[in-house]
Motif scaffolding. Structure first.
Motif, mmCIF file in Angstrom:
data_model
loop_
_atom_site.group_PDB
_atom_site.id
_atom_site.type_symbol
_atom_site.label_atom_id
_atom_site.label_comp_id
_atom_site.label_asym_id
_atom_site.label_seq_id
_atom_site.Cartn_x
_atom_site.Cartn_y
_atom_site.Cartn_z
ATOM 1 N N UNK A 1 0.841 -1.216 0.000
ATOM 2 C CA UNK A 1 0.000 0.000 0.000
ATOM 3 C C UNK A 1 0.868 1.256 0.000
ATOM 4 N N UNK A 2 1.928 1.245 0.780
ATOM 5 C CA UNK A 2 2.837 2.387 0.865
ATOM 6 C C UNK A 2 3.549 2.602 -0.458
ATOM 7 N N UNK A 3 4.010 1.506 -1.065
ATOM 8 C CA UNK A 3 4.701 1.609 -2.364
ATOM 9 C C UNK A 3 3.790 2.221 -3.417
ATOM 10 N N UNK A 4 2.537 1.741 -3.461
ATOM 11 C CA UNK A 4 1.587 2.252 -4.460
ATOM 12 C C UNK A 4 1.381 3.755 -4.299
ATOM 13 N N UNK A 5 1.331 4.211 -3.056
ATOM 14 C CA UNK A 5 1.055 5.623 -2.798
ATOM 15 C C UNK A 5 2.252 6.519 -3.099
ATOM 16 N N UNK A 6 3.488 5.971 -2.971
ATOM 17 C CA UNK A 6 4.681 6.824 -3.039
ATOM 18 C C UNK A 6 5.440 6.773 -4.357
ATOM 19 N N UNK A 7 5.317 5.689 -5.113
ATOM 20 C CA UNK A 7 6.214 5.481 -6.261
ATOM 21 C C UNK A 7 5.842 6.362 -7.456
ATOM 22 N N UNK A 8 6.884 6.929 -8.080
ATOM 23 C CA UNK A 8 6.705 7.622 -9.361
ATOM 24 C C UNK A 8 6.794 6.615 -10.512
ATOM 25 N N UNK A 9 7.600 5.593 -10.313
ATOM 26 C CA UNK A 9 7.760 4.524 -11.300
ATOM 27 C C UNK A 9 7.682 3.206 -10.524
ATOM 28 N N UNK A 10 6.982 2.231 -11.062
ATOM 29 C CA UNK A 10 6.897 0.904 -10.440
ATOM 30 C C UNK A 10 7.446 -0.113 -11.420
ATOM 31 N N UNK A 11 8.368 -0.953 -10.953
ATOM 32 C CA UNK A 11 8.891 -2.027 -11.799
ATOM 33 C C UNK A 11 8.749 -3.349 -11.054
ATOM 34 N N UNK A 12 8.363 -4.398 -11.771
ATOM 35 C CA UNK A 12 8.052 -5.691 -11.161
ATOM 36 C C UNK A 12 9.172 -6.693 -11.415
ATOM 37 N N UNK A 13 9.550 -7.404 -10.360
ATOM 38 C CA UNK A 13 10.616 -8.417 -10.464
ATOM 39 C C UNK A 13 10.300 -9.572 -9.531
ATOM 40 N N UNK A 14 9.180 -10.231 -9.786
ATOM 41 C CA UNK A 14 8.718 -11.322 -8.934
ATOM 42 C C UNK A 14 8.197 -12.447 -9.810
ATOM 43 N N UNK A 15 8.253 -13.690 -9.360
ATOM 44 C CA UNK A 15 7.660 -14.782 -10.143
ATOM 45 C C UNK A 15 6.143 -14.645 -10.178
ATOM 46 N N UNK A 16 5.518 -15.358 -11.110
ATOM 47 C CA UNK A 16 4.059 -15.395 -11.182
ATOM 48 C C UNK A 16 3.569 -16.570 -10.333
ATOM 49 N N UNK A 17 2.892 -16.257 -9.242
ATOM 50 C CA UNK A 17 2.301 -17.275 -8.380
ATOM 51 C C UNK A 17 0.855 -16.882 -8.108
ATOM 52 N N UNK A 18 0.140 -17.726 -7.388
ATOM 53 C CA UNK A 18 -1.238 -17.377 -7.028
ATOM 54 C C UNK A 18 -1.284 -16.094 -6.213
ATOM 55 N N UNK A 19 -0.239 -15.843 -5.432
ATOM 56 C CA UNK A 19 -0.219 -14.636 -4.596
ATOM 57 C C UNK A 19 0.179 -13.380 -5.363
ATOM 58 N N UNK A 20 0.951 -13.546 -6.450
ATOM 59 C CA UNK A 20 1.404 -12.363 -7.188
ATOM 60 C C UNK A 20 0.592 -12.096 -8.446
ATOM 61 N N UNK A 21 -0.247 -13.046 -8.851
ATOM 62 C CA UNK A 21 -1.059 -12.839 -10.055
ATOM 63 C C UNK A 21 -1.922 -11.579 -9.885
ATOM 64 N N UNK A 22 -1.847 -10.670 -10.884
ATOM 65 C CA UNK A 22 -2.591 -9.404 -10.836
ATOM 66 C C UNK A 22 -2.301 -8.619 -9.563
ATOM 67 N N UNK A 23 -1.044 -8.652 -9.125
ATOM 68 C CA UNK A 23 -0.684 -7.858 -7.951
ATOM 69 C C UNK A 23 -0.915 -6.377 -8.226
ATOM 70 N N UNK A 24 -0.745 -5.993 -9.484
ATOM 71 C CA UNK A 24 -1.169 -4.653 -9.904
ATOM 72 C C UNK A 24 -2.511 -4.790 -10.604
ATOM 73 N N UNK A 25 -3.545 -5.010 -9.792
ATOM 74 C CA UNK A 25 -4.924 -5.083 -10.291
ATOM 75 C C UNK A 25 -5.401 -3.667 -10.605
ATOM 76 N N UNK A 26 -6.553 -3.554 -11.242
ATOM 77 C CA UNK A 26 -7.096 -2.215 -11.501
ATOM 78 C C UNK A 26 -7.273 -1.459 -10.191
ATOM 79 N N UNK A 27 -7.742 -2.177 -9.158
ATOM 80 C CA UNK A 27 -7.942 -1.548 -7.844
ATOM 81 C C UNK A 27 -6.636 -0.999 -7.298
#
Length: 526
Positions: free
Chosen positions: A191-217
């Protein structure tokens, strides 16, 4: 020992083929095989080296009668059926670090391209336009970069971003406070990262927990104008939601190297304002292709020739230095486990392995896996130390380890305790002069080498037993190779472990059970 054979089914650097040959591994290069062609020949090989084209699915693995290792030159193993490989005892390796720098550099390049709108500016300029006012960029200096995933690649991105004098915040549940300081990043919640970041870059595997981690919400929780970079895995970002927010102007731009569906001939993001796409180029540099090919050849050769396990996805790691030290203890753990497994006749509920003395300071995960394989082999003939932990988990067998630096008598001692509905049985062993030996059964001390075929007899310690047993074996033409005894005290519980040169018949074992004072007799095979 015959030379191990490896099938190279996808294009690898010629240098990798040279490594196999120099190390003493016979490497056949047969690329572009159809599935049927692969099925016909896979049983001839000990190893299979692939990139992403060849599919090592359950059918291929079922046909691979002699396969011991599958090596993926690269990170993603979507083309390998890992559960099928595990159940068949095949080690699956990848090379997660060979293309780390290349992938991290691609993410940084995408970030620059987004910040300065380079692709669109290039197209415009080469079309004869001179639209200086249209392409107003942003500096990366002093901006906040939000890393989702701070593993190997994320750590390299953080290092490069720090060099650009950016502020780096990272969300990664596995990132320790110490490692965050080492990387020069601030560990935050998502939540903090979403609120503060000017640029977001993803470096995580695709798992059930990370799928759509950047959802529309979640994307709606970001700063207006945020830039999104994904060079990790398709599916981490909700593509439909991102397109909506790009069109609305909430997200200032996005750069993707990976997509949910690949090859991405069409995609909802294509054509969006300030969207940049590349065709999964993260690992596509000459250096990375060479690195992963060389690494997979070294790793597979090490495993086939020495038993060293590196970057395995379904087996404990064993370094080349550890392999020779562990070898006698792996043999001890497996044989001691096999002893325990053959001594129980009902369902195993729990297995505890205790390590005492010098062995407690070694990498015990392979030893525990070997012990489990031994315990379960009487029930499941095809099991080995790769498949054993997963099978134990599937069957609800509780597995525990304990370690103690000191061993009162032996330099190293391994004790396996098996729990069943009937209670617990414990067996201990040690390695002496490089040879595994049994040193304790039912709490009774003895010192016996393992033999391919052994008789176990539990009796009351009464005169005449040894003579009667010897006479029965002689009458049946069964020769005694070793004979070892243990007892509680005179006239009480005693055991005999007899190594024999011939396999005793069921009738002979029945006669031994019928001897006076015998409580239990059975044949053990190792």
């Amino acid at each position: 020992m015959p030379m191990p054979r490896v099938l190279i089914a996808d294009k690898l650097s010629p240098a990798a083929i040279d490594i196999f040959k120099q190390r003493g591994v016979d490497a056949d290069v047969k690329t572009g095989l159809s599935k049927d062609e692969l099925l016909k020949i896979i049983d001839q090989y000990d190893g299979l080296a692939v990139r992403s084209a060849t599919k090592a699915d359950k059918d291929v693995i079922a046909a691979a009668a002699n396969l011991k290792v599958i090596g993926r030159a690269g990170i993603g193993v979507d083309n390998v059926d890992i559960p099928a490989a595990t159940s068949k005892g095949i080690v699956v390796m990848n090379t997660p670090f060979g293309n780390s720098i290349t992938t991290a550099e691609h993410a940084i390049a995408m970030m620059f391209a987004l910040a300065r709108q380079l692709p669109a500016a290039d197209v415009s300029t080469q079309a004869g336009k001179w639209e200086k006012n249209r392409f107003m960029g942003v500096e990366l200096y002093a901006k906040t970069l939000g890393l989702i995933g701070a593993g190997n690649i994320g750590g390299i991105v953080a290092d490069r971003a720090n060099g650009l004098k950016m502020k780096v915040v990272a969300y990664d549940p596995f990132l320790s406070a110490e490692r965050a300081i080492e990387l020069g990043v601030e560990k935050v919640e998502l939540e903090d990262l979403l609120a503060r970041a000017d640029i977001i870059t993803l470096h995580t595997p695709l798992t059930d927990k990370t799928r759509n981690i950047l959802s529309e919400e979640n994307l709606r929780k970001t700063k207006k104008g945020v830039l999104i970079v994904n060079c990790a895995r398709g599916g981490l970002v909700d593509e439909q939601g991102l397109r909506k927010l790009l069109d609305e102007g909430h997200v200032g731009g996005a750069a993707f190297d990976v997509f949910v569906e690949e090859p991405a001939k069409e995609n909802v993001l294509f054509g969006a304002e300030n969207f940049i796409a590349t065709p999964h180029l993260g690992a596509s540099t000459a250096e990375a292709q060479e690195n992963v090919a060389l690494q997979v050849a070294e790793q597979m050769s090490d495993y086939l020739l020495t038993g060293a396990v590196t970057n395995a996805l379904n087996s404990p790691s064993v370094t080349a230095d550890e392999a020779p030290k562990l070898k006698p203890f792996v043999a001890l753990a497996e044989r001691l486990g096999a002893f325990a497994g053959q001594m129980v006749d009902v369902e195993v509920k729990a297995v505890d392995i205790a390590y005492e003395g010098e062995v407690a300071n070694l990498n015990t995960r392979p030893l525990t896996a070997a012990a489990l394989a031994g315990v379960m082999r009487p029930m499941l003939a095809e099991i080995n130390m790769v498949s054993a932990p997963a099978v134990a988990k599937d069957r609800g067998i509780t597995v525990s380890e304990s370690k103690q630096d000191d061993s009162p008598i032996y330099e190293s001692l391994v004790r396996i305790t098996v729990t069943t509905a009937m209670g617990k049985r414990s067996f201990a062993g040690s390695v002496m002069a490089g040879t595994p030996r049994i040193i304790e059964v039912k709490g009774m001390d003895l010192d016996a080498p393992f033999a391919p075929v052994m008789l176990y007899v539990n009796n009351l310690d009464k005169p005449g037993f040894i003579g009667a047993l010897g006479a029965l074996l002689a009458d049946a033409q069964v020769n005694i190779a070793t004979f070892n005894l243990g007892r509680v005290s005179a006239g009480e519980d005693a055991i005999a472990l007899v190594g024999v040169d011939q396999d005793p018949s069921d009738a002979l074992v029945a006669k031994i059970r019928a001897l006076p004072h015998v409580k239990e007799a059975r044949t053990l095979r190792f």
